[in-house]
Scaffold this motif. Sequence first.
Motif, mmCIF file in Angstrom:
data_model
loop_
_atom_site.group_PDB
_atom_site.id
_atom_site.type_symbol
_atom_site.label_atom_id
_atom_site.label_comp_id
_atom_site.label_asym_id
_atom_site.label_seq_id
_atom_site.Cartn_x
_atom_site.Cartn_y
_atom_site.Cartn_z
ATOM 1 N N ASP A 1 -1.482 13.858 0.235
ATOM 2 C CA ASP A 1 -2.582 13.715 1.175
ATOM 3 C C ASP A 1 -3.692 12.975 0.445
ATOM 4 O O ASP A 1 -3.586 12.756 -0.764
ATOM 5 N N GLN A 2 -4.745 12.600 1.124
ATOM 6 C CA GLN A 2 -5.804 11.801 0.507
ATOM 7 C C GLN A 2 -6.488 12.523 -0.640
ATOM 8 O O GLN A 2 -6.762 11.917 -1.665
ATOM 9 N N ASN A 3 -6.775 13.818 -0.483
ATOM 10 C CA ASN A 3 -7.572 14.535 -1.473
ATOM 11 C C ASN A 3 -6.789 15.531 -2.315
ATOM 12 O O ASN A 3 -7.267 15.956 -3.359
ATOM 13 N N GLU A 4 -5.612 15.936 -1.845
ATOM 14 C CA GLU A 4 -4.788 16.864 -2.617
ATOM 15 C C GLU A 4 -3.323 16.693 -2.237
ATOM 16 O O GLU A 4 -2.999 16.200 -1.163
ATOM 17 N N ILE B 1 4.349 5.741 1.814
ATOM 18 C CA ILE B 1 4.558 7.194 1.717
ATOM 19 C C ILE B 1 3.518 7.845 2.624
ATOM 20 O O ILE B 1 2.325 7.811 2.329
ATOM 21 N N SER B 2 3.972 8.424 3.709
ATOM 22 C CA SER B 2 3.055 8.997 4.707
ATOM 23 C C SER B 2 2.317 10.213 4.173
ATOM 24 O O SER B 2 2.892 11.052 3.492
ATOM 25 N N PHE B 3 1.049 10.292 4.522
ATOM 26 C CA PHE B 3 0.292 11.505 4.231
ATOM 27 C C PHE B 3 0.829 12.640 5.099
ATOM 28 O O PHE B 3 1.229 12.431 6.246
ATOM 29 N N GLU C 1 0.879 -1.165 0.000
ATOM 30 C CA GLU C 1 0.000 0.000 0.000
ATOM 31 C C GLU C 1 0.918 1.216 0.000
ATOM 32 O O GLU C 1 1.743 1.376 0.904
ATOM 33 N N ILE C 2 0.783 2.081 -0.999
ATOM 34 C CA ILE C 2 1.756 3.151 -1.187
ATOM 35 C C ILE C 2 1.392 4.399 -0.376
ATOM 36 O O ILE C 2 2.050 4.727 0.607
ATOM 37 N N PHE C 3 0.354 5.107 -0.790
ATOM 38 C CA PHE C 3 0.055 6.400 -0.164
ATOM 39 C C PHE C 3 -0.765 6.222 1.112
ATOM 40 O O PHE C 3 -1.775 5.552 1.133
#
Length: 192
Positions: free
Chosen positions: A120-123, A79-81, A73-75
């Motif tokens: 980040d999740q949305n941007e 790769i941390s948000f 699982e990448i993002f």
Amino acid sequence: MKSRFSLLLLVLGFGLNLQAQKFPGLDKSPMDVSYYPHDFAHDRKFAPDKIGGENAQAVVRVIYSRPAKKEREIFGKLISFGKVWRVGANEATEIKLYQDVTLGGKAVKAGTYALFAIPDQNEWTIILNTDLDVWGAYSYQESKDVLRVKVPVKAAEEVIENLGIRFEKVNDKAAVMRLGWDKTIVEVPIGW
């Protein structure tokens, strides 16, 4: 005769030494390069009329390493948000602007920069930074940022195994830089 024999031994010894040298295998995250226009590196030499004549100039070049997903699982996981990322693997990704452009609507001067992002999740926040030749984002300093723009996240139609960066023409004065990996795509508008 003795000097010829010595020369022959020297040449044979040198040849054997070259064969004994080991070269590293393929990097797990091989480097790649992406241009806009896409064929600029090739066409400027072999078909200059294809990209606007001998004085045609590229707009942008990105040199980056292409890590693989490998069922991870990448993002948000690998790769941390909310943390600065080098946009790739190994050395920080390098972006060269051959002319003054706008990225995400913000002006930036021609030059070479490190390309970072804060996913980040949305941007994502896309960052151009003057600190070049750095490994990863370990020594990242916000004070060296020259540009920060926010771009929305899109879902990829299919899983993207290796990180990829490519450019797509919008019109004669604009393109989009598309970054994709795993199930995530972000697009950064570029104008000139």
